[in-house]
Write a protein that holds these residues in place. Structure first.
Motif, PDB file in Angstrom:
ATOM      1  N   ILE A  17      36.361  43.873   3.879  1.00 16.76           N
ATOM      2  CA  ILE A  17      36.505  42.465   3.524  1.00 16.76           C
ATOM      3  C   ILE A  17      35.665  42.247   2.275  1.00 16.76           C
ATOM      4  N   ALA A  18      36.324  41.937   1.164  1.00 17.26           N
ATOM      5  CA  ALA A  18      35.637  41.792  -0.125  1.00 17.26           C
ATOM      6  C   ALA A  18      35.575  40.326  -0.517  1.00 17.26           C
ATOM      7  N   MET A  19      34.368  39.831  -0.693  1.00 19.03           N
ATOM      8  CA  MET A  19      34.124  38.463  -1.152  1.00 19.03           C
ATOM      9  C   MET A  19      32.928  38.510  -2.096  1.00 19.03           C
ATOM     10  N   VAL A  20      32.921  37.642  -3.082  1.00 21.01           N
ATOM     11  CA  VAL A  20      31.769  37.569  -3.988  1.00 21.01           C
ATOM     12  C   VAL A  20      30.533  37.107  -3.221  1.00 21.01           C
ATOM     13  N   ASP A  21      30.715  36.130  -2.346  1.00 22.15           N
ATOM     14  CA  ASP A  21      29.615  35.606  -1.533  1.00 22.15           C
ATOM     15  C   ASP A  21      29.410  36.514  -0.319  1.00 22.15           C
ATOM     16  N   LYS A  22      28.315  37.241  -0.304  1.00 20.65           N
ATOM     17  CA  LYS A  22      28.065  38.218   0.754  1.00 20.65           C
ATOM     18  C   LYS A  22      27.892  37.563   2.122  1.00 20.65           C
ATOM     19  N   SER A  23      27.341  36.352   2.160  1.00 18.28           N
ATOM     20  CA  SER A  23      27.128  35.675   3.440  1.00 18.28           C
ATOM     21  C   SER A  23      28.457  35.283   4.083  1.00 18.28           C
ATOM     22  N   ILE A  24      29.431  34.873   3.257  1.00 19.98           N
ATOM     23  CA  ILE A  24      30.757  34.540   3.790  1.00 19.98           C
ATOM     24  C   ILE A  24      31.445  35.804   4.279  1.00 19.98           C
ATOM     25  N   ALA A  25      31.333  36.880   3.499  1.00 17.35           N
ATOM     26  CA  ALA A  25      31.935  38.152   3.899  1.00 17.35           C
ATOM     27  C   ALA A  25      31.371  38.612   5.243  1.00 17.35           C
ATOM     28  N   LYS A  26      30.063  38.453   5.426  1.00 21.89           N
ATOM     29  CA  LYS A  26      29.412  38.860   6.673  1.00 21.89           C
ATOM     30  C   LYS A  26      29.948  38.052   7.844  1.00 21.89           C
ATOM     31  N   LYS A  27      30.146  36.754   7.624  1.00 25.20           N
ATOM     32  CA  LYS A  27      30.665  35.886   8.684  1.00 25.20           C
ATOM     33  C   LYS A  27      32.103  36.274   9.044  1.00 25.20           C
ATOM     34  N   LEU A  28      32.909  36.556   8.037  1.00 24.95           N
ATOM     35  CA  LEU A  28      34.310  36.902   8.267  1.00 24.95           C
ATOM     36  C   LEU A  28      34.462  38.305   8.853  1.00 24.95           C
ATOM     37  N   GLN A  29      33.477  39.145   8.611  1.00 25.10           N
ATOM     38  CA  GLN A  29      33.501  40.513   9.160  1.00 25.10           C
ATOM     39  C   GLN A  29      33.693  40.475  10.680  1.00 25.10           C
ATOM     40  N   SER A  30      33.030  39.534  11.328  1.00 25.03           N
ATOM     41  CA  SER A  30      33.122  39.434  12.788  1.00 25.03           C
ATOM     42  C   SER A  30      34.467  38.894  13.252  1.00 25.03           C
ATOM     43  N   VAL A  31      35.195  38.226  12.365  1.00 28.42           N
ATOM     44  CA  VAL A  31      36.527  37.717  12.703  1.00 28.42           C
ATOM     45  C   VAL A  31      37.543  38.854  12.735  1.00 28.42           C
ATOM     46  N   PHE A  32      37.440  39.782  11.776  1.00 31.79           N
ATOM     47  CA  PHE A  32      38.427  40.856  11.639  1.00 31.79           C
ATOM     48  C   PHE A  32      38.059  42.122  12.409  1.00 31.79           C
ATOM     49  N   ASN A  33      36.765  42.382  12.576  1.00 34.16           N
ATOM     50  CA  ASN A  33      36.309  43.602  13.245  1.00 34.16           C
ATOM     51  C   ASN A  33      36.768  43.611  14.702  1.00 34.16           C
ATOM     52  N   SER A  34      37.369  44.717  15.137  1.00 30.56           N
ATOM     53  CA  SER A  34      37.916  44.719  16.490  1.00 30.56           C
ATOM     54  C   SER A  34      38.038  46.144  17.021  1.00 30.56           C
ATOM     55  N   GLY A  35      37.161  46.508  17.945  1.00 26.92           N
ATOM     56  CA  GLY A  35      37.250  47.809  18.600  1.00 26.92           C
ATOM     57  C   GLY A  35      37.257  48.964  17.613  1.00 26.92           C
TER      58      GLY A  35
END
Length: 333
Positions: A151-169
């Motif tokens: 997940i690539a975003m300029v804002d690292k904090s947003i990327a970190k938050k979205l990481q948990s949305v997409f990460n799955s098993g």
């Protein structure tokens, strides 16, 4: 508080991602086709794009863009690059301010040569724009095979938050702030996949495919860094990783196009028989324009372009590459 996801586009990859995110967040997927919407909601399947696959039971489908995006905390665009802007502008009036928009597309817009995140920034200024990309074959991921994405975003904090949305098993998602490099890697590798497919279709051998992959990586790295991407990005999941799987797998749409070309089948027939878009076919035009603008030598891309649009045969392409001047491995060409 769990985020709500609105995903636009119910092709194989969009549906796969929606099924993954529905494990972590309330997810609505939009499809134009009413039958697809009914199938997802009633049977938890999308047989046209994911045969024999069962979708997550919490995933809900809608044929209303408004309903899909109006309460979403993140918008995911599973729309092919040439239709991306049109669907985004349809959704624009219903998207709340500052909501991040994540692209799944691996292509460039023909008319502007823009990346999808650039289109987001132009159409919806103020909305963080990112991309989910990497070596991801939808059908393998949906059936539980291990894979990694970025997940690539300029804002690292947003990327970190979205990481948990997409990460799955077994689907592991990493973050990267080099949006340009990650996005270009996904778009540029499709041309190399067509080249590798042509090689396989013509039975040129595994040594040839290996050479095309490695020299292809050199090409896309040269152009990608000239356009602002970071060199190390092209050695990672969104560059080398995506390139290897797309050039090697019969499940890859772009490899499939090349393979059929290698067997002598006309491009028009190949495209007409496909249910989904092979982004590399249209991206090839843009790549040659960008190569000229940035004065980057891209012999493989050029030969693919000539097969797709100038009437050259696959054997013309091999001849062109064999007669191309050979220099140092570390230098262009």
């Amino acid at each position: 508080m769990k985020l709500k996801v609105g995903l636009l586009g119910a092709g194989s990859w969009g549906t796969t991602v929606a099924s993954l995110t529905s494990k972590n967040a309330e997810t609505i997927i939009w499809a134009r086709n009413n039958a697809t919407v009914e199938e997802i909601n009633k049977y938890h399947t999308n047989e046209k794009y994911l045969p024999k696959a069962t979708l997550h039971k919490e995933l809900r489908a809608s044929n209303s863009i408004k309903e899909t995006v109006e309460n979403a905390d993140v918008i995911v665009m599973g729309i092919p690059s040439q239709n991306f802007r049109h669907v985004l502008t349809e959704a624009k009036p219903f998207i709340r301010p500052w909501v991040p928009i994540v692209s799944l597309a691996k292509g460039l817009e023909i008319s502007t040569k823009m990346r999808m995140t650039e289109i987001v920034e132009e159409e919806l200024p103020g909305h963080p724009a990112g991309v989910l990309t990497g070596p991801n074959l939808a059908k393998e991921i949906h059936f539980g095979k291990a894979a990694a994405a970025v997940i690539a975003m300029v804002d690292k904090s947003i990327a970190k938050k979205l990481q948990s949305v997409f990460n799955s098993g077994l689907f592991r998602v990493y973050t990267n702030s080099d949006v340009i490099g990650c996005e270009l890697g996904g778009a540029l590798k499709n041309i190399m996949a067509i080249a590798a497919g042509m090689s396989d279709g013509a039975n040129a051998g595994e040594n040839t495919r290996s050479a095309l992959i490695t020299r292809g990586l050199s090409e896309l790295t040269r152009l990608g860094t000239a356009m602002g991407g970071k060199q190390r990005t092209f050695a990672g999941l969104t560059g080398m990783g995506d390139l290897i799987v797309t050039c090697s797998s019969s499940k890859s749409r772009n490899h499939h196009v090349g393979f059929e070309l290698g067997k002598g089948k006309p491009l028009e027939n190949i495209i007409s028989e496909m249910s989904e878009v092979a982004e590399g076919v249209k991206t090839a035009k843009i790549i040659m324009e960008l190569a000229k603008e940035h004065q980057i030598d891209m012999p493989i891309s050029n030969e693919v372009y000539k097969v797709l649009y100038k009437g050259n045969t696959v054997f013309d392409a091999f001849k062109g590459l064999l007669t191309h001047e050979v220099g140092s491995e570390k230098e262009p060409g």
